[in-house]
Design a protein around this motif. Structure first.
Motif, short mmCIF file in Angstrom:
data_model
loop_
_atom_site.label_atom_id
_atom_site.label_comp_id
_atom_site.label_asym_id
_atom_site.label_seq_id
_atom_site.Cartn_x
_atom_site.Cartn_y
_atom_site.Cartn_z
N GLU A 345 0.84 -1.19 0.00
CA GLU A 345 0.00 0.00 0.00
C GLU A 345 0.88 1.24 0.00
O GLU A 345 1.92 1.27 0.66
CB GLU A 345 -0.82 0.09 1.29
N GLN A 346 0.42 2.29 -0.68
CA GLN A 346 1.10 3.58 -0.61
C GLN A 346 0.05 4.65 -0.33
O GLN A 346 -1.04 4.61 -0.88
CB GLN A 346 1.76 3.91 -1.94
N GLU A 347 0.40 5.58 0.55
CA GLU A 347 -0.53 6.67 0.82
C GLU A 347 0.24 7.97 0.86
O GLU A 347 1.41 8.01 1.22
CB GLU A 347 -1.27 6.43 2.13
N ALA A 348 -0.44 9.04 0.47
CA ALA A 348 0.20 10.36 0.48
C ALA A 348 -0.86 11.39 0.81
O ALA A 348 -2.04 11.23 0.48
CB ALA A 348 0.83 10.65 -0.87
N LEU A 349 -0.42 12.45 1.49
CA LEU A 349 -1.36 13.48 1.92
C LEU A 349 -0.73 14.85 1.79
O LEU A 349 0.36 15.09 2.29
CB LEU A 349 -1.77 13.22 3.37
N LEU A 350 -1.46 15.72 1.10
CA LEU A 350 -1.06 17.12 1.04
C LEU A 350 -2.23 17.93 1.56
O LEU A 350 -3.33 17.85 1.01
CB LEU A 350 -0.75 17.54 -0.41
N THR A 351 -2.04 18.66 2.63
CA THR A 351 -3.16 19.45 3.14
C THR A 351 -2.66 20.69 3.86
O THR A 351 -1.64 20.66 4.55
CB THR A 351 -4.08 18.63 4.07
N THR A 352 -3.41 21.76 3.70
CA THR A 352 -3.07 23.00 4.40
C THR A 352 -3.23 22.83 5.91
O THR A 352 -2.72 23.61 6.68
CB THR A 352 -4.00 24.14 3.93
N ARG A 353 -3.96 21.80 6.33
CA ARG A 353 -4.15 21.59 7.76
C ARG A 353 -2.86 21.08 8.42
O ARG A 353 -2.70 21.19 9.62
CB ARG A 353 -5.26 20.57 8.00
#
Lengths: 715, 198
Positions: A345-353
């Motif tokens: 599995e691969q996950e990525a997150l880009l968020t202003t939070r």
């Protein structure tokens, strides 16, 4: 409103003049389910507690979104908050239940809550809910259980159907489905469009100036569409290639007033799309191998502007998920089966939070194995485990053992015990936040050193007068000593159930459950700031337990009348609070006098948002009055705590509870023209129950809802 | 039934009277101060700078009343802040601390627990959740934390304990953001005999 009533009578009039055949109901339909073992099983042989919701039951009620269906079943309690509507299984918060579509997890959880209203019920073939830990098969988040939505698959020949629904609060819901099957290809397309006008419950508040204090709506107008595609190519007698795809997009406009009572206009969207190719190899009846890959993207963005077009805030949240998994099923003999799986599995997150311009990513490798012993109706036994090695936390090993045994011809026992876990979130690891309006700071466990260092350099950390050292609390040292590494939250879940079938037409299901959770990640103060506020971080700290019993009784008076009743008893408490109560360290203030008293153990009400008692009673009648079907469903939600009011951080006084309430839903359904047309109408929340105070508002209950729907099917 | 009841009454009276005989020293009485108004400095909402500075309101446990700064004072109030007549706050000999307990369960003061005010740490710490109160950022209400007893060694070397009951005028059970704040109501016991027992 008048239009609705007219519509109601018009449809009624049409309905009763035309003769049609309605479906009769049966007690024992042995359905196939896939979520209990990740392989196809007869429901009667399953060793873990399962709630199966078939399409015919979804169609009998007026449901638009997923929560409309789930909330009517015993033990599937829905909870609503600003984060959306989530599901509470076995007394655990929504973040501890894995939600999947066709066996693949949905992404886009906001603070752990996956909003069920993202999902239309229009293309659902059935919903399988497994209660108790399922991390042995599915990994993270499957502590309380798994909700697996099985979408519609193509039926024989060519079919086409359209449905239109209209409900109160300007809610329109249109869906269309088409499928085609040939010898070598099966394909299906499903579409849905949903639009609602929203509603405002704040207008029920007493003594507030709504235009300035609570500007905006409880649920704002929003609309969405979904397209689902399923393609199944038969490559040879042994190979199938499947290609699934889905697109969902929602847009919302909303308004609110900021702290200075300036009106802010917001615009937001959610996009979710996924593509899943799958290759299946079958060497019947001995061997089956499935290789699948999925790419999933979830994006939500909001932009909020003052009336002057000056920006109030804007935010974005982009999440990516991909999975490659190979599953092999070996049927050694009619009684023995072994399944082996491996995945990445691969996950990525880009968020202003978290951080405006940094993408956080992680990967995970896992293997799982499962042995199934099968003696048909007499006995079944499953032993399985999954091991995973994730970049962000310590390796996890999750075993589960479960069995089903027919004690007597009419009495079956089910028992299971398993470990579940939930991974730390990117937020808990990497958060970097200082509230500029108030002054506190929050840092993820991996960011804490940098965060506190940054505050120190700005002289924002208070210093001890004697030593001149920064004032940090014990938990700061603990997190530093762990090098910011958070452990996964984990649970041990036990279920014991009985099924009693008697008099041919009654079935009683009883399930007792207990979940012991440890290493729950809590937000803890780590340092004192010079402004008197604190800096916080995350630490594996809390321990809680939930336990209770569920009972479901189905009684068929005759083939046309079914009565069912369900009840859940639930206790959920924080073990550390119980220890502190034992030590006499917990206090409360008498609200009238302001004087503190020591709290006794029996005054502790447990975790927030849990009802000790929930119940449902449903009556379904078919083939009455010129072959019409109708139903009445009564749902009861017992009182539950919503907030700490007397400032001791626990639930203890009456004021902290929302009183219990009843919801009564009814519907009437008629099939016409050889089942080509189905007409439905009715009233949900007949008693017009709402709860709205400035302290707490049940945002999912707008009041009485009239509805009507019309389905047309071509074969 | 009636006999049992009478018997019970007799027993209770017997034991009650025994207990009374065993009491050697009388507890000093609990006194109550209502609506002690000590407004915080007025600050600019945006910059946080002080627009109008307000005075501390000084208090003497022995007098059970507010006193001018020039007299012997023990503690002083301004908004949520409580200073002690010691260290950086005053030239006196007072000391203080906060103990997690019910008011009645604090039976003696322990010198080792008591502290003086310093540049960075007050004897009665200020800030939400650090000392005696909690600030709710949602509704902006200040509520005293349950089970927080302030123990004070007064300027004249006697001991006192106090529990803050409310931060709002007339100590309403349901203060709203518009209720007059910085208006303290509290219970206290002043042990005038010089012992540390309450």
């Amino acid at each position: 409103m008048i239009r609705l009533i007219l519509l109601f009578f018009f449809t009624m009039a049409c309905t009763f003049r035309i003769f049609a055949q309605a479906d009769t109901m049966k007690l024992n339909i042995d359905e196939i389910i896939v979520t209990a073992t990740k392989t196809q099983r007869q429901l009667s042989s399953v060793t873990v507690p399962v709630t199966l919701i078939p399409k015919r039951e979804i169609n009998q009620i007026n449901a638009h979104r997923l929560q409309d269906v789930l909330g009517e079943y015993t033990g599937l309690n829905t909870t609503s908050s600003a984060l959306g509507t989530g599901i509470q299984l076995q007394g655990l918060d929504p973040e501890y239940t894995l939600i999947m579509v066709d066996g693949l997890p949905l992404i886009g959880r906001l603070n752990g809550v996956l909003d069920l209203s993202r999902l239309s019920v229009s293309n659902i073939a059935k919903i399988e809910v497994v209660k108790g830990p399922s991390s042995a098969l599915f990994g993270s988040n499957a502590l309380a259980g798994v909700v697996n939505i099985i979408t519609e698959k193509p039926k024989q020949g060519k079919q086409f159907s359209v449905t239109g629904k209209y409900s109160s609060f300007q809610t329109y819901d249109f869906s269309a489905q088409a499928n085609i099957t040939t010898k070598a290809y099966k394909g299906q397309v499903s579409t849905n469009y949903y639009k609602t006008g929203g509603y405002d419950l704040a207008s029920n508040y007493q003594g507030f100036n709504i235009s300035t204090d609570y500007y905006g709506k409880t649920v704002s107008p929003h609309q969405n569409y979904a397209i689902n595609l399923h393609n199944d190519f038969k490559l040879s007698s042994k190979f199938n290639f499947i290609l699934d795809g889905r697109i969902f997009k929602e847009t919302e406009t909303y308004q609110f007033a900021d702290a200075n009572k300036n009106i802010v206009n917001g615009d937001g969207f959610i996009k979710d799309y996924a593509l899943t190719p799958m290759l299946i190899y079958r060497l019947a009846p001995k061997f089956k191998s499935t290789l699948k890959h999925t790419e999933n993207r979830y994006k939500t963005e909001t932009k909020e502007l003052f009336a002057t077009d000056e920006v109030y805030s804007s935010s974005l949240y982009h999440e990516q998920y991909s999975l490659t998994e190979l599953q092999n099923e070996f049927k050694l003999s009619p009684h023995h089966e072994i399944d082996l799986g491996v995945g990445y599995e691969q996950e990525a997150l880009l968020t202003t939070r978290l951080s405006a311009n940094k993408t956080f990513s992680a990967d995970n490798k896992y293997v799982y194995a499962q042995y199934i012993y099968n003696r048909g109706k007499k006995a079944n036994f499953v032993l399985g485990a999954r091991y995973e090695n994730h970049k962000n936390y310590l390796p996890q090993f999750n075993p589960r053992a479960s069995l089903r045994y027919q004690l007597f011809p009419k009495i079956t026992i089910r028992a299971s015990v398993g470990r579940g876990f939930k991974k730390p979130t990117f937020k808990q690891l990497f958060f970097n936040y200082t509230n500029s309006a108030i002054g506190y700071s929050v840092f993820g466990a991996k960011f804490i050193e940098q965060g506190i260092e940054g505050l120190s350099q700005k002289n924002e950390i208070a210093k001890d007068p004697d030593t001149g050292e920064p004032i940090v609390y014990a938990d700061f040292e603990t997190i530093m000593n762990n090098h910011g590494l958070l452990n996964a939250e984990s649970s041990l879940g036990t279920n014991l159930g009985f099924q009693i079938q008697s008099f041919k037409n009654t079935r009683i299901d009883i399930n007792l459950f207990r979940n012991d959770l440890q290493n729950l990640i809590d937000i803890v103060p780590v340092a004192l700031k010079t402004n008197g506020w604190r800096a916080y971080s995350y630490l594996n700290k809390k321990r809680v337990f939930t336990q209770g019993a569920e009972i479901d009784i189905k009684y068929f008076i005759n083939k046309n009348i079914k009565i069912s009743g369900g009840y859940q008893y639930l206790v959920a408490k924080d073990k550390d609070v119980l220890d502190e109560l034992d030590e006499g360290k917990v206090f409360a203030k008498d609200l009238a006098s302001g004087v503190s008293y020591k709290l006794k153990k029996n005054q502790y009400g447990g975790l927030l948002n849990r009802s000790n008692h929930t119940a449902n009673l449903k009556v379904f009648v078919s083939n009455f009055w010129d072959k019409t079907a109708a139903n009445v469903r009564i749902l009861y939600k017992g009182r539950f705590g919503f907030n700490d009011y007397n400032n001791n951080q626990i639930l203890d006084i009456d004021k902290e509870y929302i009183p219990g309430y009843f919801i009564v839903n009814t519907g009437i359904q008629k099939q016409l023209l050889d089942k080509k047309i189905t007409v439905q109408l009715g009233v949900n929340n007949v008693l017009d129950f709402t709860y709205a105070t400035p302290e707490y508002t049940i945002s999912s209950l707008p009041g009485r809802i009239f509805f009507t729907s019309f389905t047309f099917k071509f074969n | 039934m009636k006999h049992t009841f009478l018997l019970l009454v007799a027993f209770t009276m017997f034991f009650a009277s025994c207990k009374k005989d065993e009491v050697i020293t009388a507890h000093p009485e609990t006194q109550k101060i209502t609506n002690l108004h000590a407004p915080a400095d007025v600050r600019d909402q945006q910059t946080g700078e002080i627009i109008q500075e307000n005075p501390y309101i000084y208090f003497s446990f022995a007098k059970a009343d507010t006193v001018p700064q020039t007299e012997s004072w023990d503690i002083a109030f301004k908004g949520t802040k409580i200073i002690t007549n010691s260290g950086v706050s005053g030239s006196g000999n007072a000391k203080a601390t906060i103990i997690a307990s019910t008011f009645d369960d604090v039976l003696e003061a322990n010198d080792a627990d008591l502290a003086i005010d310093t540049d960075t740490q007050l004897a009665i710490p200020y800030g939400s959740d650090n000392g005696w109160y909690h600030y709710n950022p949602t509704n902006h209400l200040i509520t005293p934390i349950a089970g927080r007893v302030i123990v004070v060694k007064t300027n004249d070397g006697k001991y006192a304990k106090m529990e803050i009951l409310s931060y709002y005028k007339d100590a309403p059970a349901d203060p709203t953001p518009t209720t007059q704040d910085a208006t303290l109501t509290f219970n206290f016991v002043y042990q005038g005999d010089g012992t540390n027992k309450f």
